[in-house]
Design a protein around this motif. Sequence first.
Motif, PDB file in Angstrom:
ATOM      1  N   HIS A  33       0.869  -1.083  -0.076  1.00  0.00           N
ATOM      2  CA  HIS A  33       0.020  -0.156   0.022  1.00  0.00           C
ATOM      3  C   HIS A  33       0.945   1.276   0.038  1.00  0.00           C
ATOM      4  CE1 HIS A  33      -3.357  -2.510   1.170  1.00  0.00           C
ATOM      5  NE2 HIS A  33      -4.095  -1.758   0.747  1.00  0.00           N
ATOM      6  N   HIS A  34       2.017   1.362   0.656  1.00  0.00           N
ATOM      7  CA  HIS A  34       3.048   2.313   0.850  1.00  0.00           C
ATOM      8  C   HIS A  34       3.534   2.512  -0.617  1.00  0.00           C
ATOM      9  CE1 HIS A  34       5.473   5.160   2.563  1.00  0.00           C
ATOM     10  NE2 HIS A  34       6.603   4.744   1.487  1.00  0.00           N
ATOM     11  N   LEU A  35       3.857   1.559  -1.169  1.00  0.00           N
ATOM     12  CA  LEU A  35       4.621   1.696  -2.582  1.00  0.00           C
ATOM     13  C   LEU A  35       3.456   2.268  -3.530  1.00  0.00           C
ATOM     14  CD1 LEU A  35       7.166   1.491  -3.737  1.00  0.00           C
ATOM     15  CD2 LEU A  35       6.839  -0.992  -4.357  1.00  0.00           C
ATOM     16  N   SER A  42      -2.190   2.401 -12.991  1.00  0.00           N
ATOM     17  CA  SER A  42      -2.073   1.345 -13.888  1.00  0.00           C
ATOM     18  C   SER A  42      -1.227  -0.013 -13.096  1.00  0.00           C
ATOM     19  CB  SER A  42      -1.409   1.440 -15.151  1.00  0.00           C
ATOM     20  OG  SER A  42      -0.069   2.119 -14.753  1.00  0.00           O
ATOM     21  N   VAL A  43      -0.525   0.280 -12.023  1.00  0.00           N
ATOM     22  CA  VAL A  43       0.069  -0.406 -11.231  1.00  0.00           C
ATOM     23  C   VAL A  43      -0.833  -1.130 -10.359  1.00  0.00           C
ATOM     24  CG1 VAL A  43       1.915  -1.156  -9.563  1.00  0.00           C
ATOM     25  CG2 VAL A  43       2.324   0.632 -11.389  1.00  0.00           C
ATOM     26  N   ARG A  89      10.870  -5.329 -14.106  1.00  0.00           N
ATOM     27  CA  ARG A  89      10.440  -6.247 -15.236  1.00  0.00           C
ATOM     28  C   ARG A  89       9.478  -5.953 -16.117  1.00  0.00           C
ATOM     29  NH1 ARG A  89      12.134 -10.080 -11.210  1.00  0.00           N
ATOM     30  NH2 ARG A  89      10.202 -10.387 -10.436  1.00  0.00           N
ATOM     31  N   ALA A  90       8.403  -5.533 -15.339  1.00  0.00           N
ATOM     32  CA  ALA A  90       7.226  -4.857 -15.950  1.00  0.00           C
ATOM     33  C   ALA A  90       7.438  -3.927 -16.906  1.00  0.00           C
ATOM     34  CB  ALA A  90       5.971  -4.674 -15.012  1.00  0.00           C
ATOM     35  N   SER A 144       6.341   9.760 -12.055  1.00  0.00           N
ATOM     36  CA  SER A 144       5.525   8.606 -11.879  1.00  0.00           C
ATOM     37  C   SER A 144       6.414   7.512 -12.106  1.00  0.00           C
ATOM     38  CB  SER A 144       4.481   8.697 -13.002  1.00  0.00           C
ATOM     39  OG  SER A 144       4.918   8.825 -14.198  1.00  0.00           O
ATOM     40  N   ALA A 145       7.594   7.787 -12.686  1.00  0.00           N
ATOM     41  CA  ALA A 145       8.662   6.599 -13.179  1.00  0.00           C
ATOM     42  C   ALA A 145       9.561   6.343 -11.844  1.00  0.00           C
ATOM     43  CB  ALA A 145       9.571   7.021 -14.256  1.00  0.00           C
ATOM     44  N   ASN A 146       9.639   7.202 -10.659  1.00  0.00           N
ATOM     45  CA  ASN A 146      10.319   7.204  -9.650  1.00  0.00           C
ATOM     46  C   ASN A 146       9.884   6.107  -8.649  1.00  0.00           C
ATOM     47  OD1 ASN A 146      11.985   9.263 -10.778  1.00  0.00           O
ATOM     48  ND2 ASN A 146      11.062  10.973  -9.397  1.00  0.00           N
TER      49      ASN A 146
END
Length: 250
Positions: A33-35, A42-43, A89-90, A144-146
């Motif tokens: 949840h934190h991550l 989308s994740v 990996r995704a 959003s990529a961090n």
Amino acid sequence: MAPKRPLQGYPNLVDRPDELVAANVDLVQRIAHHLAARLPPSVQLDDLVQSGMVGLIEAARQFQAGQGATFATYATIRIRGAMIDELRRADWTPRSVHRNSRRIAAAIREVETREGRAASDAEVAAELEVGLTDYHAMLQDSASANVLGIEDLGGPEVEADRWLAGTEDSPPEQLAQAQFRLALAQALGSLPERERLVMNLYYNEALNLREIGAVLGITESRVSQIRSQALHRLRSRLSDWTGEGSESLL
């Protein structure tokens, strides 16, 4: 046969992986949840939990009590690492975001090398030959990529297993780690005031973006942009350590 010794920090648990896993399922949920709160919609949370459970099972199988670290500390690193590995990996981040992230870091490095001081938003945008609004949008996209943020800046690696097991690195490795930590501390200290404040509130005070925005009187999206720019700036200044140069990715 002698009875099994209770685990350090778990007086009611014997040294059995299945019992450790059952006792720490909630830890996987909390980390997921934190991550997830820092990732795009989308994740899927379920995907994070699934990969985190793999990390928990591996941690339970490999943990050695009495080495100076509790199982919760050890498992947290393994669980989060498994989630991050699955995200990598995704590779859900569009290539254009990776490309723009590289361009931003390179532009910051170019301006700061030329001017001998911290590059402003407007100067970086001009170096990129885009408008300020477009530059801020690039920062927002790269935010959003961090996944790891400051924890993923690179530098000499120390394996969690060896560290938690109390195995010391060789003297050259210890020196490299100490030098990198010094370089990172210096880079953080030299950030522009607002970027330094945002990084402190986010990482040291554990405030989320909305809370930081309330403290500074700015929008949550602007806080995200400032944090993203700070990470790009740090990445560009630590390129000698990461070995990535202009190819660095946040």
